[in-house]
Scaffold this active site. Sequence first.
Site, PDB file in Angstrom:
ATOM      1  N   SER A  64      11.508   6.474   8.487  1.00  0.00           N
ATOM      2  CA  SER A  64      11.196   6.124   9.871  1.00  0.00           C
ATOM      3  C   SER A  64      11.683   4.707  10.145  1.00  0.00           C
ATOM      4  CB  SER A  64       9.681   6.202  10.057  1.00  0.00           C
ATOM      5  OG  SER A  64       9.342   5.761  11.334  1.00  0.00           O
TER       6      SER A  64
ATOM      7  N   GLU B  49       0.830  -1.199   0.000  1.00  0.00           N
ATOM      8  CA  GLU B  49       0.000   0.000   0.000  1.00  0.00           C
ATOM      9  C   GLU B  49       0.865   1.251   0.000  1.00  0.00           C
ATOM     10  OE1 GLU B  49      -2.851  -0.561   3.196  1.00  0.00           O
ATOM     11  OE2 GLU B  49      -4.174  -1.487   1.744  1.00  0.00           O
TER      12      GLU B  49
ATOM     13  N   SER C 286      11.036   5.630  15.695  1.00  0.00           N
ATOM     14  CA  SER C 286       9.766   5.308  16.364  1.00  0.00           C
ATOM     15  C   SER C 286      10.069   4.919  17.798  1.00  0.00           C
ATOM     16  CB  SER C 286       9.095   4.123  15.666  1.00  0.00           C
ATOM     17  OG  SER C 286       8.353   4.554  14.593  1.00  0.00           O
ATOM     18  N   LEU C 287       9.931   5.861  18.696  1.00  0.00           N
ATOM     19  CA  LEU C 287      10.289   5.610  20.100  1.00  0.00           C
ATOM     20  C   LEU C 287       9.135   4.890  20.812  1.00  0.00           C
ATOM     21  CD1 LEU C 287      12.411   6.102  22.309  1.00  0.00           C
ATOM     22  CD2 LEU C 287      11.330   8.312  22.757  1.00  0.00           C
ATOM     23  N   ASN C 288       7.997   5.525  20.864  1.00  0.00           N
ATOM     24  CA  ASN C 288       6.739   4.908  21.316  1.00  0.00           C
ATOM     25  C   ASN C 288       6.690   4.431  22.756  1.00  0.00           C
ATOM     26  OD1 ASN C 288       5.973   5.352  18.700  1.00  0.00           O
ATOM     27  ND2 ASN C 288       6.410   3.278  18.035  1.00  0.00           N
TER      28      ASN C 288
ATOM     29  N   ASN D 176      -4.143   5.066  15.940  1.00  0.00           N
ATOM     30  CA  ASN D 176      -5.273   4.842  15.046  1.00  0.00           C
ATOM     31  C   ASN D 176      -5.772   3.419  15.221  1.00  0.00           C
ATOM     32  OD1 ASN D 176      -5.163   7.413  13.559  1.00  0.00           O
ATOM     33  ND2 ASN D 176      -3.142   6.675  12.940  1.00  0.00           N
TER      34      ASN D 176
ATOM     35  N   CYS E 283      -1.354   6.108  10.048  1.00  0.00           N
ATOM     36  CA  CYS E 283      -0.186   5.405  10.583  1.00  0.00           C
ATOM     37  C   CYS E 283      -0.583   4.094  11.237  1.00  0.00           C
ATOM     38  CB  CYS E 283       0.490   6.256  11.648  1.00  0.00           C
ATOM     39  SG  CYS E 283       1.353   7.619  10.952  1.00  0.00           S
TER      40      CYS E 283
ATOM     41  N   CYS F 203       0.361  -2.163  15.387  1.00  0.00           N
ATOM     42  CA  CYS F 203       0.377  -1.929  13.946  1.00  0.00           C
ATOM     43  C   CYS F 203      -0.291  -3.057  13.175  1.00  0.00           C
ATOM     44  CB  CYS F 203       1.838  -1.784  13.498  1.00  0.00           C
ATOM     45  SG  CYS F 203       2.038  -1.719  11.721  1.00  0.00           S
TER      46      CYS F 203
ATOM     47  N   GLY G 244       6.414  -2.136   6.183  1.00  0.00           N
ATOM     48  CA  GLY G 244       7.787  -2.624   6.230  1.00  0.00           C
ATOM     49  C   GLY G 244       8.730  -1.742   7.019  1.00  0.00           C
ATOM     50  N   GLU G 245       9.899  -2.301   7.315  1.00  0.00           N
ATOM     51  CA  GLU G 245      10.960  -1.599   8.031  1.00  0.00           C
ATOM     52  C   GLU G 245      12.073  -1.322   7.020  1.00  0.00           C
ATOM     53  OE1 GLU G 245      12.206  -0.362  11.272  1.00  0.00           O
ATOM     54  OE2 GLU G 245      13.604   0.143   9.712  1.00  0.00           O
TER      55      GLU G 245
HETATM   56  S1  SF4 Z   1       5.141   0.046  12.810  1.00  0.00           S
HETATM   57 FE1  SF4 Z   1       6.502  -0.169  11.027  1.00  0.00          FE
HETATM   58  S2  SF4 Z   1       8.184  -1.473  11.783  1.00  0.00           S
HETATM   59 FE2  SF4 Z   1       6.483  -1.723  13.241  1.00  0.00          FE
HETATM   60  S3  SF4 Z   1       5.356  -3.537  12.479  1.00  0.00           S
HETATM   61 FE3  SF4 Z   1       4.370  -1.708  11.590  1.00  0.00          FE
HETATM   62  S4  SF4 Z   1       5.365  -1.493   9.588  1.00  0.00           S
HETATM   63 FE4  SF4 Z   1       6.684  -2.827  10.812  1.00  0.00          FE
END
Ligand code: SF4
Length: 420
Positions: A252, A103, A275-277, A351, A394, A178, A222-223
């Site tokens: 990111s 996407e 992405s600290l979170n 979200n 997000c 996520c 993805g990362e």
């Molecule tokens: S936030 Fe980013 S790194 Fe984490 S699972 Fe979702 S897509 Fe992967």
Amino acid sequence: MLKKIKDVTAEPQKRLFGLLPEEIKTLMGDLGQKSYRGVQLTQALYNQRIIGLEEITVFPAALREDLANAGYTVGLPEIVQAARSVDGTERYLMRMSDGETVETVWMPDGDGGERGDGSEASLEEEALDGLEGNISEFGQAAGKRDLRNVGALEQKGYRRATICISSQVGCAVNCQFCLTAKLGIKRNLTAGEIAGQVVAVLNRHGIKIGKDRINLVFMGMGEPFLNYDEFIRSVELLVRHIGIPESRMTVSTSGIEPAIRAFAQEPLRPKLALSLNASNDLVREQVMPITRKWNIAQLLDAVQTIPLGKREWVTFEYVLLGGVNDQPEHAREVLDLLKGMRAKVNLIVWNPGPGIAYTQPKPEDVAIFQKMLIDAGMPAYIRRPRGRDIYAACGQLKRTVDLPEAAALVEIAPAASRRG
Ligand code: SF4
């Protein structure tokens, strides 16, 4: 009328989009062609943004057919479904030539995520701060100007747009908030498939590079740092050949420590967002299990190896989860962690997504959290949620086909005027 050449599914090595100019030159040499043909093909792919070999009109028909008969295709990802949000955001399902899908999201006027990081987009955002809510007025004003020399965005009343792109099919990182994580990882995207998403979206909207302001965020599925080489190569394609400066890009990462250190050495480097979170390892391990491999201290150490430009700040993304990481003690811990760093914090109100057991934070908790950071001198911004109703915001990218009633599935437009 141009003769249509059958678009067979190309083997990866037969997809032209994604090749660097020197590789294209070599390919043309192997086909017995002079080097200027390589230059022409490079221009056709990245400046004209062709979608089929038949559009390379500077080539003789025989050469186009030779390429096609040898199995070569342009190989751009194809938009096979589009959903449009009430806020103008569009979410696309992009099909790669092997049938895999990812996407990509188009956000006219962006989501404000760049505020305060020193990028061109951030300076524009800050200049617009006093104009919030006046976007329709801008549109009306645009309607009165001579529009012959302005880009496609301004003609529609937008100042700029942000494209959020995917780097992998699915994701292996397993962040608990996520939706993409639910897919697991299927494969990496190639550099051509990453940059190709951008070109497919530019073509859909008739964007003119140089006239329209386009920002890119590598924040889709993805990362990117687990597909590091292809991500970096896609940046080279986008900057050097398609013409979008790296100062308009942000990547990111969930925190792949060795890749952050490698990234610090790159000559072409988008802005970094970590992405600290969470404000401590205990909470972060629950929210982002990858913290067991690289803890917060290791990540902050790696981030500080990045040579920052004069006006550059590192962005820390912080998804606020109700009752988990959104309390005043967490804000105090974040301030302790980031003390002395040239940092800014993007707060993202979580979200919701089906099958995810978190709750949204209370608006008053979000306000207190932001105020505590700002009062302590830490720039903190709340990202505008874009496209929530179509699962485009997000953490919501999951190739969702079932949409709420209000969300419109929109027609896939043929490529508009593409010349950059
Ligand atoms: S936030 Fe980013 S790194 Fe984490 S699972 Fe979702 S897509 Fe992967």
